[in-house]
Design a protein around this motif. Structure first.
Motif, PDB file in Angstrom:
ATOM      1  N   PHE A  73       0.950  -8.014   5.917  1.00 52.55           N
ATOM      2  CA  PHE A  73       0.309  -7.061   5.009  1.00 52.55           C
ATOM      3  C   PHE A  73       1.365  -6.600   4.012  1.00 52.55           C
ATOM      4  CE2 PHE A  73      -3.669  -6.074   7.334  1.00 52.55           C
ATOM      5  CZ  PHE A  73      -3.442  -6.884   8.430  1.00 52.55           C
ATOM      6  N   LYS A 116      -1.819  -0.278   2.949  1.00 53.90           N
ATOM      7  CA  LYS A 116      -1.794  -1.417   3.889  1.00 53.90           C
ATOM      8  C   LYS A 116      -1.633  -0.997   5.345  1.00 53.90           C
ATOM      9  CE  LYS A 116       2.997  -1.886   2.955  1.00 53.90           C
ATOM     10  NZ  LYS A 116       3.268  -0.898   4.021  1.00 53.90           N
ATOM     11  N   PHE A 151      -2.256  -6.150  -0.880  1.00 51.15           N
ATOM     12  CA  PHE A 151      -3.087  -5.008  -1.278  1.00 51.15           C
ATOM     13  C   PHE A 151      -2.630  -4.563  -2.659  1.00 51.15           C
ATOM     14  CE2 PHE A 151      -3.395  -5.405   3.193  1.00 51.15           C
ATOM     15  CZ  PHE A 151      -4.728  -5.136   3.444  1.00 51.15           C
TER      16      PHE A 151
END
Ligand code: TMP
Length: 217
Positions: free
Chosen positions: A8, A16, A134
């Motif tokens: 992530f 995240k 993200f």
């Protein structure tokens, strides 16, 4: 079920960590053995390095910083990630090697070749099966990061970097996503937590189903 290594990534304040936790709980409800971890700080040594990196008094030299992230990763890969994958688990890591390319490479300005060498040394060539990036504008992420600080989270050293630094980091992440579209999937982190989580499931579940996750767990 076959193991998988999912990372992530994103600029500070992208949400995240919340998304890592949400995904882990959904997978556990389906009976999947999930290990959640993070960089820096996924091991006992890493926790000490995290403290040294993020809560240090005074300046941390950029080269020392680069090498400390690498030391954290070397320990993390060898002591936690590889053993968990060897045991057939699904590893979700809140940050991994792309963070060094984005923050120390683009953010601090280290040469890409040097960063690649150090990353290769620390990871021993271990690449994620899937990376969720993200993405959201720097101003929106800064607003989230500062409201976290107002709500009692300790102020990180990197929270103090200027917007240009975070813009370079964001651009570098997007560049990695363009270069490795099969591994790196961009998720709209400007949406609500629920909408972003739905996007995460859309990307992750097909991968895990290919690795043996039954339609109902
Ligand atoms: P986080 O746990 O809130 O993501 O904070 C980790 C901080 O460390 C974040 O500002 C990004 C930074 N970082 C690097 O600069 N390089 C790295 O390789 C990693 C893993 C993190």
């Amino acid at each position: 079920m076959l193991p998988a290594f999912i990372t992530f990534e994103g600029i500070d304040g992208c949400g995240k960590s919340t998304q890592t936790r949400l995904l882990a709980s959904v997978l556990r409800l389906r009976g999947v053995e999930v290990v959640t971890t993070r960089e820096p700080g996924g091991t006992p040594l890493g926790q000490k390095l995290r403290h040294a990196l993020l809560e240090a008094e005074g300046q941390v030299d950029p080269l020392a910083e680069l090498l400390l992230y690498a030391a954290d990763r070397a320990q993390h890969v060898r002591a936690l990630v590889r053993p968990a994958l060897a045991a057939g688990q699904i590893v979700l890591s809140d940050r991994y090697a792309d963070a060094t390319v984005a923050y120390q490479g683009a953010g601090r300005g280290f040469e890409p070749e040097l960063v690649a060498q150090i990353v290769g040394l620390a990871t021993g060539g271990l690449k994620p099966d899937l990376t969720l990036l993200f993405d959201l504008p720097v101003a929106a992420a800064r607003e989230r990061a500062s409201s976290r600080t107002r709500n009692g989270r300790v102020h990180d050293r990197l929270d103090g970097e200027d917007p240009a630094f975070h813009t370079r980091v964001r651009e570098a992440y997007l560049q990695i996503a363009r270069e490795e579209p099969a591994r790196v999937r961009v998720v709209d982190a400007g949406a609500s937590v629920e909408e972003t989580h739905a996007q995460v499931l859309t990307v992750v579940l097909p991968l895990l189903e290919k690795r043996g996750l039954g339609a109902r767990g």
